[in-house]
Motif scaffolding. Structure first.
Motif, PDB file in Angstrom:
ATOM      1  N   THR A  19       0.852  -1.191   0.000  1.00 47.75           N
ATOM      2  CA  THR A  19       0.000   0.000   0.000  1.00 47.75           C
ATOM      3  C   THR A  19       0.886   1.239   0.000  1.00 47.75           C
ATOM      4  OG1 THR A  19      -0.103   0.124   2.394  1.00 47.75           O
ATOM      5  CG2 THR A  19      -1.745  -1.276   1.276  1.00 47.75           C
ATOM      6  N   LEU A  20       0.242   2.386  -0.201  1.00 49.53           N
ATOM      7  CA  LEU A  20       0.993   3.649  -0.173  1.00 49.53           C
ATOM      8  C   LEU A  20       1.627   3.875   1.189  1.00 49.53           C
ATOM      9  CD1 LEU A  20      -1.445   5.970  -2.173  1.00 49.53           C
ATOM     10  CD2 LEU A  20       0.837   5.243  -2.890  1.00 49.53           C
ATOM     11  N   ASN A  21       0.916   3.545   2.244  1.00 49.54           N
ATOM     12  CA  ASN A  21       1.462   3.734   3.592  1.00 49.54           C
ATOM     13  C   ASN A  21       2.667   2.827   3.815  1.00 49.54           C
ATOM     14  OD1 ASN A  21      -0.437   5.661   4.253  1.00 49.54           O
ATOM     15  ND2 ASN A  21      -1.894   4.149   5.061  1.00 49.54           N
ATOM     16  N   GLU A  22       2.577   1.583   3.349  1.00 52.40           N
ATOM     17  CA  GLU A  22       3.693   0.657   3.537  1.00 52.40           C
ATOM     18  C   GLU A  22       4.929   1.125   2.766  1.00 52.40           C
ATOM     19  OE1 GLU A  22       1.335  -3.575   4.254  1.00 52.40           O
ATOM     20  OE2 GLU A  22       1.760  -2.889   2.206  1.00 52.40           O
ATOM     21  N   LEU A  23       4.719   1.652   1.576  1.00 50.55           N
ATOM     22  CA  LEU A  23       5.849   2.160   0.797  1.00 50.55           C
ATOM     23  C   LEU A  23       6.441   3.410   1.431  1.00 50.55           C
ATOM     24  CD1 LEU A  23       4.406   1.650  -2.806  1.00 50.55           C
ATOM     25  CD2 LEU A  23       6.310   0.388  -1.769  1.00 50.55           C
ATOM     26  N   ALA A  24       5.574   4.248   1.970  1.00 52.26           N
ATOM     27  CA  ALA A  24       6.069   5.460   2.626  1.00 52.26           C
ATOM     28  C   ALA A  24       6.905   5.114   3.848  1.00 52.26           C
ATOM     29  CB  ALA A  24       4.903   6.360   3.013  1.00 52.26           C
ATOM     30  N   LEU A  25       6.537   4.075   4.570  1.00 54.57           N
ATOM     31  CA  LEU A  25       7.294   3.651   5.750  1.00 54.57           C
ATOM     32  C   LEU A  25       8.620   2.996   5.377  1.00 54.57           C
ATOM     33  CD1 LEU A  25       4.391   2.179   7.914  1.00 54.57           C
ATOM     34  CD2 LEU A  25       5.597   4.354   8.259  1.00 54.57           C
ATOM     35  N   ASP A  35       7.404  10.867  -4.585  1.00 52.48           N
ATOM     36  CA  ASP A  35       7.435  10.528  -6.009  1.00 52.48           C
ATOM     37  C   ASP A  35       7.741   9.046  -6.217  1.00 52.48           C
ATOM     38  OD1 ASP A  35       6.859  13.120  -6.732  1.00 52.48           O
ATOM     39  OD2 ASP A  35       8.966  13.707  -6.930  1.00 52.48           O
ATOM     40  N   GLU A  36       8.733   8.546  -5.491  1.00 49.49           N
ATOM     41  CA  GLU A  36       9.067   7.129  -5.615  1.00 49.49           C
ATOM     42  C   GLU A  36       7.915   6.242  -5.148  1.00 49.49           C
ATOM     43  OE1 GLU A  36      13.904   7.319  -4.898  1.00 49.49           O
ATOM     44  OE2 GLU A  36      12.543   7.147  -3.189  1.00 49.49           O
ATOM     45  N   THR A  37       7.275   6.648  -4.045  1.00 48.97           N
ATOM     46  CA  THR A  37       6.139   5.875  -3.527  1.00 48.97           C
ATOM     47  C   THR A  37       5.026   5.779  -4.565  1.00 48.97           C
ATOM     48  OG1 THR A  37       6.635   6.486  -1.243  1.00 48.97           O
ATOM     49  CG2 THR A  37       4.376   5.809  -1.736  1.00 48.97           C
ATOM     50  N   ASN A  38       4.671   6.923  -5.138  1.00 49.74           N
ATOM     51  CA  ASN A  38       3.599   6.941  -6.142  1.00 49.74           C
ATOM     52  C   ASN A  38       3.989   6.126  -7.382  1.00 49.74           C
ATOM     53  OD1 ASN A  38       1.874   8.544  -4.597  1.00 49.74           O
ATOM     54  ND2 ASN A  38       2.813  10.436  -5.331  1.00 49.74           N
ATOM     55  N   TYR A  39       5.254   6.250  -7.808  1.00 53.38           N
ATOM     56  CA  TYR A  39       5.709   5.519  -8.996  1.00 53.38           C
ATOM     57  C   TYR A  39       5.626   4.007  -8.768  1.00 53.38           C
ATOM     58  CZ  TYR A  39       8.965   3.336 -12.235  1.00 53.38           C
ATOM     59  OH  TYR A  39       9.540   2.495 -13.156  1.00 53.38           O
ATOM     60  N   ILE A  40       6.167   3.537  -7.658  1.00 56.41           N
ATOM     61  CA  ILE A  40       6.161   2.100  -7.361  1.00 56.41           C
ATOM     62  C   ILE A  40       4.732   1.591  -7.199  1.00 56.41           C
ATOM     63  CG2 ILE A  40       6.835   0.354  -5.670  1.00 56.41           C
ATOM     64  CD1 ILE A  40       9.320   2.055  -5.090  1.00 56.41           C
ATOM     65  N   CYS A  55      -5.822  -5.611 -26.345  1.00 59.09           N
ATOM     66  CA  CYS A  55      -5.028  -4.394 -26.440  1.00 59.09           C
ATOM     67  C   CYS A  55      -4.501  -4.044 -25.056  1.00 59.09           C
ATOM     68  CB  CYS A  55      -5.856  -3.251 -27.008  1.00 59.09           C
ATOM     69  SG  CYS A  55      -4.874  -1.770 -27.363  1.00 59.09           S
ATOM     70  N   LEU A  56      -3.217  -4.283 -24.844  1.00 60.68           N
ATOM     71  CA  LEU A  56      -2.586  -4.007 -23.560  1.00 60.68           C
ATOM     72  C   LEU A  56      -1.922  -2.638 -23.591  1.00 60.68           C
ATOM     73  CD1 LEU A  56      -0.887  -7.448 -22.832  1.00 60.68           C
ATOM     74  CD2 LEU A  56      -3.065  -6.606 -21.962  1.00 60.68           C
ATOM     75  N   HIS A  57      -2.207  -1.835 -22.576  1.00 65.00           N
ATOM     76  CA  HIS A  57      -1.604  -0.503 -22.467  1.00 65.00           C
ATOM     77  C   HIS A  57      -0.748  -0.483 -21.206  1.00 65.00           C
ATOM     78  CE1 HIS A  57      -1.378   3.780 -23.419  1.00 65.00           C
ATOM     79  NE2 HIS A  57      -1.429   4.000 -22.112  1.00 65.00           N
ATOM     80  N   ILE A  58       0.563  -0.567 -21.405  1.00 67.98           N
ATOM     81  CA  ILE A  58       1.500  -0.646 -20.293  1.00 67.98           C
ATOM     82  C   ILE A  58       2.137   0.726 -20.115  1.00 67.98           C
ATOM     83  CG2 ILE A  58       3.440  -1.907 -19.298  1.00 67.98           C
ATOM     84  CD1 ILE A  58       0.947  -3.575 -19.992  1.00 67.98           C
ATOM     85  N   GLU A  59       1.684   1.459 -19.114  1.00 69.53           N
ATOM     86  CA  GLU A  59       2.187   2.810 -18.870  1.00 69.53           C
ATOM     87  C   GLU A  59       2.885   2.855 -17.514  1.00 69.53           C
ATOM     88  OE1 GLU A  59       0.662   7.469 -18.761  1.00 69.53           O
ATOM     89  OE2 GLU A  59      -0.754   5.837 -19.091  1.00 69.53           O
ATOM     90  N   ALA A  60       4.125   3.317 -17.520  1.00 66.39           N
ATOM     91  CA  ALA A  60       4.890   3.430 -16.276  1.00 66.39           C
ATOM     92  C   ALA A  60       5.557   4.803 -16.262  1.00 66.39           C
ATOM     93  CB  ALA A  60       5.914   2.306 -16.175  1.00 66.39           C
ATOM     94  N   GLY A  61       6.613   4.921 -15.508  1.00 63.94           N
ATOM     95  CA  GLY A  61       7.345   6.171 -15.434  1.00 63.94           C
ATOM     96  C   GLY A  61       8.817   5.904 -15.324  1.00 63.94           C
ATOM     97  N   PHE A  62       9.570   6.960 -15.179  1.00 67.47           N
ATOM     98  CA  PHE A  62      11.018   6.812 -15.118  1.00 67.47           C
ATOM     99  C   PHE A  62      11.434   6.326 -13.735  1.00 67.47           C
ATOM    100  CE2 PHE A  62      15.387   8.242 -14.613  1.00 67.47           C
ATOM    101  CZ  PHE A  62      15.942   7.831 -15.808  1.00 67.47           C
ATOM    102  N   PRO A  63      12.161   5.199 -13.648  1.00 65.50           N
ATOM    103  CA  PRO A  63      12.602   4.712 -12.332  1.00 65.50           C
ATOM    104  C   PRO A  63      13.658   5.642 -11.738  1.00 65.50           C
ATOM    105  CG  PRO A  63      13.587   3.406 -14.082  1.00 65.50           C
ATOM    106  CD  PRO A  63      12.620   4.329 -14.743  1.00 65.50           C
ATOM    107  N   TYR A  64      13.548   5.838 -10.447  1.00 60.97           N
ATOM    108  CA  TYR A  64      14.414   6.826  -9.818  1.00 60.97           C
ATOM    109  C   TYR A  64      15.792   6.266  -9.496  1.00 60.97           C
ATOM    110  CZ  TYR A  64      10.230   9.618  -9.549  1.00 60.97           C
ATOM    111  OH  TYR A  64       9.120  10.328  -9.885  1.00 60.97           O
ATOM    112  N   ASP A  65      15.909   4.995  -9.179  1.00 64.37           N
ATOM    113  CA  ASP A  65      17.207   4.389  -8.884  1.00 64.37           C
ATOM    114  C   ASP A  65      17.045   2.880  -8.945  1.00 64.37           C
ATOM    115  OD1 ASP A  65      15.910   3.681  -6.499  1.00 64.37           O
ATOM    116  OD2 ASP A  65      16.653   5.457  -5.469  1.00 64.37           O
ATOM    117  N   ASP A  66      18.116   2.169  -8.632  1.00 61.39           N
ATOM    118  CA  ASP A  66      18.084   0.707  -8.676  1.00 61.39           C
ATOM    119  C   ASP A  66      17.102   0.116  -7.682  1.00 61.39           C
ATOM    120  OD1 ASP A  66      19.952   0.719 -10.674  1.00 61.39           O
ATOM    121  OD2 ASP A  66      21.678   0.442  -9.333  1.00 61.39           O
TER     122      ASP A  66
END
Length: 546
Positions: A138-144, A150-155, A192-203
């Motif tokens: 979840t967003l809370n788990e990623l934030a912790l 930005d990284e939390t939302n991206y992941i 029709c698959l639409h795979i939309e992501a973003g730029f990864p911030y680091d490894d």
């Protein structure tokens, strides 16, 4: 009547009675006559018998001839009947063979369809016990976990998107069941698959999302049986938008795409795969079912990338539609276009090079000269999009001149080229309809719709002959208002008269307010054209000779 008695007083001398002697002469004559009559009657009867015999002989000959004719007819009928029976047997054998072949084809097709359906259902059965193994936070788990916002939302967004698509693939869902698999319109079901992501911030973000990409790649690779149960005309497409993958994930996606027959593949908005264009070119080349390729805003391509991409496009066996949009901010856009037009085995029916900074004669070589030569050779290209580039009037003139001999291109988009002004627009308009003479109208382009800042008039119909006749009629109509048609007929062969009159008759109903009635044009031509009167004179002389 001779008396021989010895007691006669005449001393025994012979005495012949005159009276009785005289009476015996008629009796002999009568006997003779009677005998002749009987002989004549016998002769007549014999002649009648002979005539009857002759008649019978003639009848016998006639009967023999009829018998011979009947024998020939019977033989001919027998031969014809035999040939007809043999033909029926042959036709029956052919029909039986055809039915056997059709039955075999239907049986084979049915078996293939059943096999494909069984594989699809086997896939669904296998996936009944499947569970998504990648961890979903979840967003809370990623934030912790010490990720910033930005990284939390991206992941979170990327993992949720991959999870939805993966679960849909495992369920064997089609468009109407999955919001990430879009509807395909009126052509029936599709994928029709639409795979939309973003730029990864680091490894770390790569590591966090790697399990999700593995799940997606495995599900995509296992999804092939679903393609086999779709109708042949269904759309199948996959779009990667803003996706950035490292070497491991790039290889996973490449391997998955090799076994999935997508007809449309799209790479959009700075999409990145490890190996740059080599990876994309490999994905293109490995998919023999690919028909449409969309590359949009994949920036920073160099000459090596152009070589790899153009080679993959030019050598693809089934690719018909290519869109390369907004990928070049430098003059390399010209290199891209020239490399696509270089091959002698050009297979594309649609090519879009919109927004690629295409220039004309100021680049060391004139790409529009190459394009003009290409179009003049009548390639199979039906649609060309050159919008939003840097073409000018001279480039438009080159293209317009090429269109005069082109009969295959159906649509040309050339708007939003700010350097194309009135001169270029006039050249393009003249290519569609040169009204300087009827011959020039006939030699104009009658197949291509051209859209500058507005659609140019001239080729509204999909039929070339209709467009040609309409243009001839419009010119005749405009000249008829001043009765000046025949003044321009000096260089026209009178043999074109039937074509002119046919155009007047067939297309007079398709008229605007400015177009005159057909009879007015016919009257002017027949009354004022001196070559027509020569036709009448020549015909009259020919009739006199006859």
């Amino acid at each position: 009547d001779v008396n021989t008695s010895s007691n006669n007083n005449d001393g025994g001398f012979l005495h012949i009675s005159g009276e009785r002697e005289g009476a015996s002469e008629p009796s002999r004559d009568e006997n003779n006559t009677s005998q002749l009559d009987r002989m004549e009657q016998m002769m007549m009867r014999m002649e009648e018998k002979l005539a009857t015999v002759s008649s019978l002989e003639n009848r016998c000959e006639t009967l023999e001839a009829k018998c011979s004719s009947l024998e020939n007819l019977l033989e001919s009928t027998s031969q014809s009947t035999k040939e007809h029976i043999d033909s029926l047997h042959l036709q029956l054998d052919q029909n039986c063979n055809s039915l056997e072949n059709r039955l075999e084809a239907i049986s084979r097709s049915t078996k293939e369809h059943i096999d494909k359906a069984l594989k699809y259902h086997e896939m669904l059965i296998r996936n009944q016990n499947w569970e998504y193994s990648a961890p979903v936070y979840t967003l809370n788990e990623l934030a912790l976990a010490d990720y910033d916002d930005d990284e939390t939302n991206y992941i979170y967004d990327t993992s949720q998107m991959l999870k939805r698509n993966t679960e849909a693939l495992r369920r064997g869902d089609f468009p109407e069941k999955n919001r990430d698999i879009a509807e395909t319109g009126d052509e029936g079901p599709g994928i029709c698959l639409h795979i939309e992501a973003g730029f990864p911030y680091d490894d770390c973000t790569y590591d966090e999302l790697s399990p999700h990409w593995r799940e997606f790649a495995a599900a995509l690779k296992d999804f092939k049986p679903a393609f086999d149960v779709l109708p042949g005309d269904s759309k199948t497409c996959i779009a990667f938008k803003g996706v950035h993958l490292n070497q491991e994930l790039t290889q996973l996606v490449k391997d998955a795409l090799v076994s999935t027959p997508f007809k449309t593949v799209s790479f959009q908005q700075s999409c990145y795969f490890h190996g740059d264009m080599s990876a994309i070119a490999a994905m293109i080349g490995s998919n023999k079912y690919l028909q449409k390729l969309d590359i949009y805003q994949i920036e920073e391509m160099d000459r090596d990338d152009i070589t790899k991409l153009s080679s993959a496009i030019n050598h693809h066996p089934s690719l018909k539609d290519v869109n390369i949009g907004r990928c070049f901010s430098s003059r390399l856009g010209n290199e891209m276009l020239r490399s696509l037009l270089r091959t002698d085995e050009f297979k594309l029916e649609r090519l879009s090079m919109s927004g690629n900074n295409l220039l004309g004669i100021r680049t060391g070589f004139n790409v529009c000269t190459r394009l003009a030569d290409f179009l003049a050779a009548n390639p199979r290209l039906k649609e060309l999009d050159l919008q939003n580039n840097r073409l000018d009037d001279s480039d438009a003139v080159l293209i317009a001149n090429a269109l005069r001999s082109n009969t295959t291109l159906r649509t040309l988009y050339i708007s939003e080229n700010d350097r194309v002004g009135a001169v270029g627009d006039a050249a393009l308009s003249l290519a569609l309809c040169d009204v300087s003479s009827l011959n020039s109208v006939a030699d104009s382009n009658h197949s291509c719709m051209i859209e500058t800042e507005y659609a140019l008039d001239g080729n509204e119909s999909e039929e070339r002959e209709i467009n040609r006749a309409n243009k001839i009629y419009r010119l005749l109509s405009s000249r008829n208002k001043t009765m000046s048609n025949v003044q321009h007929f000096g260089d026209i062969d009178v043999k074109l008269l039937p074509n002119v009159l046919e155009a007047v008759q067939n297309y007079s109903n398709d008229r605007d307010e400015d177009i005159v009635k057909e009879l007015s044009i016919v009257y002017e031509i027949m009354r004022c054209w001196d070559k027509v009167s020569h036709l009448y004179i020549g015909q009259s002389k020919d009739n006199d000779l006859l």
